[in-house]
Motif scaffolding. Structure first.
Motif, PDB file in Angstrom:
ATOM      1  N   ILE A  70      42.342  26.330  21.428  1.00 61.08           N
ATOM      2  CA  ILE A  70      43.352  25.271  21.434  1.00 61.08           C
ATOM      3  C   ILE A  70      42.708  23.885  21.565  1.00 61.08           C
ATOM      4  O   ILE A  70      43.011  22.985  20.773  1.00 61.08           O
ATOM      5  N   PRO A  71      41.803  23.680  22.532  1.00 54.92           N
ATOM      6  CA  PRO A  71      41.155  22.359  22.585  1.00 54.92           C
ATOM      7  C   PRO A  71      40.378  22.031  21.304  1.00 54.92           C
ATOM      8  O   PRO A  71      40.434  20.911  20.813  1.00 54.92           O
ATOM      9  N   PHE A  72      39.688  23.045  20.749  1.00 57.68           N
ATOM     10  CA  PHE A  72      38.932  22.812  19.522  1.00 57.68           C
ATOM     11  C   PHE A  72      39.859  22.407  18.380  1.00 57.68           C
ATOM     12  O   PHE A  72      39.622  21.405  17.695  1.00 57.68           O
ATOM     13  N   LEU A  73      40.912  23.180  18.154  1.00 58.02           N
ATOM     14  CA  LEU A  73      41.828  22.885  17.045  1.00 58.02           C
ATOM     15  C   LEU A  73      42.555  21.556  17.242  1.00 58.02           C
ATOM     16  O   LEU A  73      42.752  20.810  16.279  1.00 58.02           O
ATOM     17  N   SER A  74      42.934  21.271  18.473  1.00 60.84           N
ATOM     18  CA  SER A  74      43.643  20.005  18.699  1.00 60.84           C
ATOM     19  C   SER A  74      42.734  18.809  18.443  1.00 60.84           C
ATOM     20  O   SER A  74      43.160  17.832  17.844  1.00 60.84           O
ATOM     21  N   VAL A  75      41.465  18.904  18.864  1.00 64.52           N
ATOM     22  CA  VAL A  75      40.531  17.808  18.601  1.00 64.52           C
ATOM     23  C   VAL A  75      40.220  17.732  17.110  1.00 64.52           C
ATOM     24  O   VAL A  75      40.141  16.653  16.528  1.00 64.52           O
ATOM     25  N   PHE A  76      40.058  18.880  16.465  1.00 66.91           N
ATOM     26  CA  PHE A  76      39.756  18.907  15.034  1.00 66.91           C
ATOM     27  C   PHE A  76      40.886  18.301  14.211  1.00 66.91           C
ATOM     28  O   PHE A  76      40.653  17.461  13.352  1.00 66.91           O
ATOM     29  N   PHE A  77      42.127  18.725  14.481  1.00 62.14           N
ATOM     30  CA  PHE A  77      43.241  18.281  13.657  1.00 62.14           C
ATOM     31  C   PHE A  77      43.794  16.912  14.053  1.00 62.14           C
ATOM     32  O   PHE A  77      44.152  16.118  13.189  1.00 62.14           O
ATOM     33  N   LEU A  78      43.880  16.637  15.339  1.00 59.68           N
ATOM     34  CA  LEU A  78      44.530  15.395  15.774  1.00 59.68           C
ATOM     35  C   LEU A  78      43.543  14.309  16.169  1.00 59.68           C
ATOM     36  O   LEU A  78      43.933  13.154  16.280  1.00 59.68           O
ATOM     37  N   THR A  79      42.309  14.652  16.395  1.00 60.08           N
ATOM     38  CA  THR A  79      41.238  13.744  16.816  1.00 60.08           C
ATOM     39  C   THR A  79      41.546  13.109  18.173  1.00 60.08           C
ATOM     40  O   THR A  79      42.650  13.237  18.702  1.00 60.08           O
ATOM     41  N   ASN A  80      40.546  12.451  18.696  1.00 54.11           N
ATOM     42  CA  ASN A  80      40.685  11.783  19.983  1.00 54.11           C
ATOM     43  C   ASN A  80      41.347  10.426  19.761  1.00 54.11           C
ATOM     44  O   ASN A  80      40.953   9.715  18.854  1.00 54.11           O
ATOM     45  N   PRO A  81      42.351  10.043  20.458  1.00 54.45           N
ATOM     46  CA  PRO A  81      42.959  10.566  21.674  1.00 54.45           C
ATOM     47  C   PRO A  81      44.242  11.365  21.446  1.00 54.45           C
ATOM     48  O   PRO A  81      44.839  11.830  22.395  1.00 54.45           O
ATOM     49  N   MET A  82      44.683  11.554  20.206  1.00 52.30           N
ATOM     50  CA  MET A  82      45.939  12.275  19.937  1.00 52.30           C
ATOM     51  C   MET A  82      45.861  13.749  20.337  1.00 52.30           C
ATOM     52  O   MET A  82      46.882  14.393  20.554  1.00 52.30           O
ATOM     53  N   CYS A  83      44.659  14.300  20.441  1.00 48.68           N
ATOM     54  CA  CYS A  83      44.493  15.726  20.734  1.00 48.68           C
ATOM     55  C   CYS A  83      45.147  16.137  22.053  1.00 48.68           C
ATOM     56  O   CYS A  83      45.542  17.290  22.212  1.00 48.68           O
ATOM     57  N   TYR A  84      45.302  15.230  22.969  1.00 42.17           N
ATOM     58  CA  TYR A  84      45.864  15.578  24.272  1.00 42.17           C
ATOM     59  C   TYR A  84      47.350  15.905  24.187  1.00 42.17           C
ATOM     60  O   TYR A  84      47.901  16.525  25.078  1.00 42.17           O
ATOM     61  N   THR A  85      47.991  15.512  23.090  1.00 42.42           N
ATOM     62  CA  THR A  85      49.426  15.781  22.937  1.00 42.42           C
ATOM     63  C   THR A  85      49.713  17.272  22.765  1.00 42.42           C
ATOM     64  O   THR A  85      50.842  17.695  22.977  1.00 42.42           O
ATOM     65  N   PHE A  86      48.712  18.065  22.402  1.00 42.37           N
ATOM     66  CA  PHE A  86      48.920  19.510  22.279  1.00 42.37           C
ATOM     67  C   PHE A  86      49.213  20.140  23.633  1.00 42.37           C
ATOM     68  O   PHE A  86      49.643  21.285  23.698  1.00 42.37           O
ATOM     69  N   GLY A  87      49.002  19.413  24.700  1.00 45.32           N
ATOM     70  CA  GLY A  87      49.333  19.915  26.026  1.00 45.32           C
ATOM     71  C   GLY A  87      50.807  20.227  26.183  1.00 45.32           C
ATOM     72  O   GLY A  87      51.192  20.994  27.060  1.00 45.32           O
ATOM     73  N   ARG A  88      51.627  19.693  25.320  1.00 50.52           N
ATOM     74  CA  ARG A  88      53.070  19.954  25.425  1.00 50.52           C
ATOM     75  C   ARG A  88      53.424  21.415  25.166  1.00 50.52           C
ATOM     76  O   ARG A  88      54.505  21.862  25.518  1.00 50.52           O
ATOM     77  N   PHE A  89      52.521  22.175  24.568  1.00 47.96           N
ATOM     78  CA  PHE A  89      52.778  23.581  24.292  1.00 47.96           C
ATOM     79  C   PHE A  89      52.465  24.479  25.487  1.00 47.96           C
ATOM     80  O   PHE A  89      52.708  25.669  25.439  1.00 47.96           O
ATOM     81  N   ALA A  96      46.808  20.499  33.306  1.00 40.24           N
ATOM     82  CA  ALA A  96      45.617  19.832  33.846  1.00 40.24           C
ATOM     83  C   ALA A  96      44.348  20.524  33.335  1.00 40.24           C
ATOM     84  O   ALA A  96      43.374  19.861  32.954  1.00 40.24           O
ATOM     85  N   SER A  97      44.374  21.841  33.286  1.00 41.88           N
ATOM     86  CA  SER A  97      43.218  22.605  32.808  1.00 41.88           C
ATOM     87  C   SER A  97      42.983  22.379  31.324  1.00 41.88           C
ATOM     88  O   SER A  97      41.839  22.262  30.873  1.00 41.88           O
ATOM     89  N   TYR A  98      44.060  22.323  30.567  1.00 45.36           N
ATOM     90  CA  TYR A  98      43.946  22.039  29.137  1.00 45.36           C
ATOM     91  C   TYR A  98      43.334  20.668  28.911  1.00 45.36           C
ATOM     92  O   TYR A  98      42.434  20.502  28.093  1.00 45.36           O
ATOM     93  N   TYR A  99      43.820  19.685  29.657  1.00 49.64           N
ATOM     94  CA  TYR A  99      43.281  18.331  29.517  1.00 49.64           C
ATOM     95  C   TYR A  99      41.788  18.319  29.835  1.00 49.64           C
ATOM     96  O   TYR A  99      40.997  17.715  29.103  1.00 49.64           O
ATOM     97  N   ASP A 100      41.394  18.985  30.901  1.00 51.65           N
ATOM     98  CA  ASP A 100      39.986  19.020  31.299  1.00 51.65           C
ATOM     99  C   ASP A 100      39.130  19.657  30.202  1.00 51.65           C
ATOM    100  O   ASP A 100      38.063  19.149  29.851  1.00 51.65           O
ATOM    101  N   ALA A 101      39.610  20.763  29.635  1.00 45.98           N
ATOM    102  CA  ALA A 101      38.862  21.430  28.564  1.00 45.98           C
ATOM    103  C   ALA A 101      38.806  20.556  27.307  1.00 45.98           C
ATOM    104  O   ALA A 101      37.759  20.443  26.664  1.00 45.98           O
ATOM    105  N   THR A 102      39.903  19.919  26.980  1.00 44.96           N
ATOM    106  CA  THR A 102      39.961  19.109  25.758  1.00 44.96           C
ATOM    107  C   THR A 102      39.101  17.858  25.858  1.00 44.96           C
ATOM    108  O   THR A 102      38.407  17.495  24.909  1.00 44.96           O
ATOM    109  N   VAL A 103      39.130  17.222  27.021  1.00 40.83           N
ATOM    110  CA  VAL A 103      38.329  16.013  27.184  1.00 40.83           C
ATOM    111  C   VAL A 103      36.834  16.355  27.076  1.00 40.83           C
ATOM    112  O   VAL A 103      36.030  15.512  26.683  1.00 40.83           O
TER     113      VAL A 103
END
Length: 182
Positions: A70-89, A96-103
């Protein structure tokens, strides 16, 4: 007088070096990044945004996928900083854990997919330039990404456990305060 000429030459030389670097970026990396961003956005449109989001929502149910894919795909598709919006799922306790992994993923992905975090690319290229003298830059990029997957998984798991611990602790304090009020 000579010192003024040297200072003047040095001063203008600094701006000439900056201009040379800028022209290199405009003719080199900027078109590459624009092409990559357009391609990824086109891919998302072809797949259909709703399908991409549904797939992501299903993946969040699984512990390992939640902190790797999930962090990989969100960063790949949405790029930084939009990738953090995938946390809504994710459920609230996993955000908090998702954000830490994604960052943590926005750095290692750059070697293979520079569009994901263009600002980080300049740091990576500096490291890669040194690595190119002793090895292959593609090899560095793959190792960087694999190390990133390990780190983001560990960070996601540890943050989730800390979050659970602190949430239970907070609930315990809330119950004590509620009992005292009654």
């Amino acid at each position: 007088m000579d010192i003024l000429v040297e200072l003047s030459s040095g001063f203008i030389g600094m701006f000439q070096a900056g201009a040379t670097t800028f022209v290199g970026l405009v003719t080199g990396i900027v078109p590459l990044l624009i092409s990559l961003i357009l391609t990824v956005n086109a891919l998302i449109k072809l797949i259909n945004e709703e399908r991409v989001f549904r797939f992501m929502q299903k993946c969040t149910r699984f512990f390992v996928l939640r902190y790797t894919v999930i962090p990989f795909l969100s960063v790949f598709f949405l790029t930084n900083p939009m990738c953090y919006t995938f946390g809504r799922f994710l459920k609230e306790e996993h955000k908090a854990s998702y954000y830490d992994a994604t960052v943590s993923m926005v750095h290692p992905i750059v070697g293979l997919f520079p569009h994901a975090n263009a600002a980080e690319l300049f740091v990576y290229l500096g490291i890669a330039q040194g690595f190119a003298q002793v090895g292959n830059q593609s090899e560095l990029a793959i190792r960087y990404l694999l190390a990133g997957f390990i780190v983001i998984f560990i960070r996601g798991v540890v943050t989730e456990k800390i979050n659970k611990f602190l949430s239970k602790r907070q609930e315990g304090k809330s119950n004590i305060v509620a009992d005292q009020v009654i």
